[in-house]
Design a protein around this motif. Structure first.
Motif, mmCIF file in Angstrom:
data_model
loop_
_atom_site.group_PDB
_atom_site.id
_atom_site.type_symbol
_atom_site.label_atom_id
_atom_site.label_comp_id
_atom_site.label_asym_id
_atom_site.label_seq_id
_atom_site.Cartn_x
_atom_site.Cartn_y
_atom_site.Cartn_z
ATOM 1 N N ASN A 46 0.802 -1.213 0.000
ATOM 2 C CA ASN A 46 0.000 0.000 0.000
ATOM 3 C C ASN A 46 0.840 1.271 0.000
ATOM 4 O OD1 ASN A 46 -2.468 1.261 -0.155
ATOM 5 N ND2 ASN A 46 -2.704 1.431 2.063
ATOM 6 N N GLU A 116 -9.265 -9.363 3.734
ATOM 7 C CA GLU A 116 -9.716 -8.096 3.173
ATOM 8 C C GLU A 116 -10.972 -8.305 2.339
ATOM 9 O OE1 GLU A 116 -9.684 -3.971 2.506
ATOM 10 O OE2 GLU A 116 -8.676 -5.259 3.963
ATOM 11 N N ASN A 120 -14.115 -6.147 3.511
ATOM 12 C CA ASN A 120 -14.518 -5.058 2.626
ATOM 13 C C ASN A 120 -15.613 -5.542 1.686
ATOM 14 O OD1 ASN A 120 -14.763 -2.884 0.969
ATOM 15 N ND2 ASN A 120 -12.609 -2.744 0.429
ATOM 16 N N LYS A 338 -17.267 0.525 7.576
ATOM 17 C CA LYS A 338 -16.201 1.308 6.969
ATOM 18 C C LYS A 338 -14.951 0.456 6.791
ATOM 19 C CE LYS A 338 -17.835 5.681 8.893
ATOM 20 N NZ LYS A 338 -17.505 6.843 9.754
ATOM 21 N N ASN A 339 -14.310 0.625 5.678
ATOM 22 C CA ASN A 339 -13.098 -0.136 5.392
ATOM 23 C C ASN A 339 -11.879 0.659 5.880
ATOM 24 O OD1 ASN A 339 -11.591 -2.277 4.322
ATOM 25 N ND2 ASN A 339 -11.145 -1.101 2.475
ATOM 26 N N SER A 340 -11.708 0.676 7.180
ATOM 27 C CA SER A 340 -10.602 1.420 7.778
ATOM 28 C C SER A 340 -9.912 0.569 8.827
ATOM 29 C CB SER A 340 -11.112 2.720 8.421
ATOM 30 O OG SER A 340 -11.966 2.424 9.508
ATOM 31 N N GLY A 341 -8.641 0.909 9.081
ATOM 32 C CA GLY A 341 -7.887 0.180 10.096
ATOM 33 C C GLY A 341 -8.498 0.310 11.470
ATOM 34 N N ALA A 342 -9.046 1.475 11.769
ATOM 35 C CA ALA A 342 -9.651 1.690 13.090
ATOM 36 C C ALA A 342 -10.848 0.774 13.305
ATOM 37 C CB ALA A 342 -10.062 3.157 13.229
ATOM 38 N N GLU A 343 -11.684 0.619 12.252
ATOM 39 C CA GLU A 343 -12.850 -0.251 12.374
ATOM 40 C C GLU A 343 -12.447 -1.711 12.542
ATOM 41 O OE1 GLU A 343 -16.268 0.272 12.416
ATOM 42 O OE2 GLU A 343 -15.678 2.342 12.813
ATOM 43 N N LYS A 344 -11.400 -2.118 11.852
ATOM 44 C CA LYS A 344 -10.927 -3.501 11.964
ATOM 45 C C LYS A 344 -10.368 -3.764 13.359
ATOM 46 C CE LYS A 344 -9.874 -3.627 7.030
ATOM 47 N NZ LYS A 344 -8.834 -3.627 5.991
#
Length: 608
Positions: A46, A116, A120, A338-344
């Motif tokens: 990334n 992922e 996602n 949401k596809n975010s690191g925080a949500e994961k």
């Protein structure tokens, strides 16, 4: 709208497929800067385009832990780069000794791609790509392909129009529309079927090639257009058979329409994007009519127009609805996570707090035994090593043995090993050459090609893969080909070769499948021929440096059973089993040992 499809085209138009194969290519070809750049830009690392360009410009080996790399990346990006480098080196080492399927599985799950696509929801349709990649790897594995051969072989699918063939695998089907071609729909039934865009025509036969071929008249050359036939290249034989070919095409189109219509159990919808009423459709498009049958709707038009005509007063078996054009709409993503690191991280924290993983039961995976086996992998001795995850006897390696004929082969194999690999030899360091090397297996492939050509009395056709490691060294390539030529000539002059040449029937590179117990053994017999007395002889060429015939009793016993079954050879007819060692120009008859071999028991002990 969720959908499933079994017709796979544009395989490499999907990002995950390109990313996965770029990673695999880099494990083999470290100088492939395009694959390296793709991995750096992929979700596995990334990096931005600017960061990727800066790293590629440095011209360093992939994932070098170098201060120059650190200077062009922010701290977070550099940490992602280092983690990806650790995984790259791990997978590179793993791929050297493990089967292709395990390598693909490790890459898919441990690179994060699997999770992922699960998380996602906008890319969840990519989850089935793993099944397709795995199946490609499995098929290649059965052909004993190396990782390099595997990644090279899939390049043909980079053509976006190319279809994946032989991929009839049971994909997990989610709820949604099933999209499939009419050909693929044979034998299927659905409650509701849509036959879409029936107005679209097929490609017309315009005879545009330089030659014309027909079963009746063979191959003929097309001449320039003439006044009589201005729309196509003039060819008497083409014009003579044009009506017959047209009738065949029309019959095939009608058959396909029938197949499509009869797939529906309850409701059938037919759409036509350019509807226009055709006068005299029955005369034009019914069998024997004078109209050009170019679309599915042309086939249906006579019956549709019959029921829609003012003269018909009875009940119609269908209704007609005009569907006005609509603008494309998109489902709101407000309800999607949401596809975010925080949500994961939030989800992981909740799962840990609830003890979800700690209290979960272990799911035991069924150990499904392999159905197919290759007889060349069934060795009867304990003296073996592992190469590419396959058992290979040390007799097949390039160890420096005394008094081995054709020492030039060993020298060439040794010279093809890059210097860096020799320096790391024995140090425990992993090394994968950027250059192809010439292996004992490559020499065996070339030698077999020359022996096959000698028996068939044709010119040998060499595999580019087999000679890749010495293609740039003309002297070594010439030496190898001269040795293989000599081996083929010596075989032709031997009693065995003479007997094969004078045989009433013979087959070189003879493929077979044979059921043994619960297994299907499949392989290729180097040579089998029938003598004048009615007996058969099986010959297996060996390029080994040492002669250990006991290693091949099970292999030749499998060949013997296959020949007996395929050719319906009576029990009282002799089938000889012979090993021919090409380096020594010597044959060893192992018929008695093969007859005494319990193949089913040997296979069972091999797997255990």
């Amino acid at each position: 709208i969720p959908y499933n499809t079994e017709t796979v085209t544009g395989f490499f138009s999907d990002g995950p497929v390109n990313d996965i194969f770029a990673f695999l290519r880099l494990c083999v070809y470290e100088e492939d800067s395009l694959s390296y750049a793709q991995i750096l830009r992929s979700p596995m690392v990334n990096l931005s385009s600017e960061e990727t360009n800066a790293i590629i410009t440095l011209s360093l080996p992939p994932f070098s832990d170098d201060s120059a790399v650190q200077s062009v990346l922010e701290e977070e990006a550099f940490n992602r780069y280092l983690r990806a480098g650790i995984f790259f080196n791990e997978l590179k080492s793993f791929s050297r000794n493990e089967p292709l399927t395990k390598t693909v599985t490790k890459l898919w799950y441990e690179s994060g791609y699997c999770y992922e696509t699960m998380w996602n929801q906008t890319v969840s349709m990519y989850g089935k790509m793993y099944d397709l990649i795995f199946e490609l790897a499995r098929q290649s594995e059965e052909q004993n392909m190396s990782l390099a051969s595997f990644v090279d072989s899939v390049r043909t699918y980079q053509n976006q129009a190319e279809k994946l063939e032989g991929m009839d695998i049971p994909l997990e089907q989610a709820d949604g529309v099933h999209i499939l071609s009419i050909h693929k729909s044979k034998g299927l039934e659905y409650p509701v079927v849509f036959i879409c865009a029936t107005h679209k025509g097929s490609m017309r036969d315009r005879n545009a090639n330089a030659v014309y071929s027909s079963k009746e008249y063979g191959i003929t050359v097309n001449t320039p257009p003439s006044a009589a036939f201005p729309d196509s290249k003039s060819n008497y034989f083409y014009q003579k058979t044009a009506d017959l070919e047209k009738a065949r095409r029309y019959a095939e189109l009608r058959r396909l329409v029938y197949v499509a219509l009869t797939r529906a159990k309850d409701q059938l919808y037919i759409t036509n994007g350019k509807y226009a009423y055709t006068e005299n459709a029955a005369e034009k498009y019914s069998p024997g009519g004078n109209g050009a049958l170019e679309s599915i709707y042309n086939v249906l038009e006579p019956v549709i127009n019959f029921y829609l005509s003012e003269e018909y007063k009875g009940a119609k078996p269908f209704s007609v609805e005009y569907i006005p054009p609509m603008e494309r709409t998109f489902e709101s993503t407000a309800q999607k996570r949401k596809n975010s690191g925080a949500e994961k991280q939030k989800l992981i924290a909740e799962l840990n707090a609830n003890g979800t993983y700690k209290n979960a039961e272990t799911v035991e995976k069924d150990d499904v035994p392999r159905l197919y086996l290759s007889p060349s992998h069934l060795y009867g001795a304990d003296d073996e090593t592992f190469i590419q995850g396959r058992k290979v006897t040390t007799a097949n390696t390039a160890a420096a043995l005394e008094n081995v004929p054709y020492p030039e082969i060993n020298r060439i194999i040794e010279e093809s090993i890059p210097a860096a690999a020799k320096e790391n030899s024995g140090t425990g360091d992993d090394f994968i050459s950027r250059e192809p090397r010439f292996s004992p297996a490559d020499f065996g492939t070339i030698a077999h090609t020359y022996l096959e050509a000698a028996v068939k009395q044709t010119e040998p056709v060499l595999s580019n893969t087999a000679i890749a490691g010495i293609a740039d060294n003309k002297k070594n390539l010439k030496t190898v080909l001269e040795i293989c030529t000599e081996m083929a000539e010596e075989f032709k002059k031997s009693p065995l070769g003479k007997e094969a040449s004078s045989s009433t029937w013979h087959k070189a590179e003879y493929p077979f499948k044979s059921r043994i117990g619960e297994k299907i053994v499949r392989g290729t017999i180097d040579l089998v021929f029938k003598s004048a007395d009615g007996s058969y002889t099986i010959v297996d060429y060996k390029t080994n440096q040492t002669m250990n015939p006991e290693l091949y009793y099970v292999q030749l016993a499998c060949y013997r059973q296959a020949v007996q079954e395929m050719l319906a050879v009576p029990d009282d007819v002799k089938i000889r089993c012979v090993l021919y060692y090409l380096r020594y120009h010597k044959e060893i008859d192992i018929t008695e040992e093969c007859c005494r071999t319990d193949i089913e028991k040997s296979i069972s002990s091999f797997e255990n």
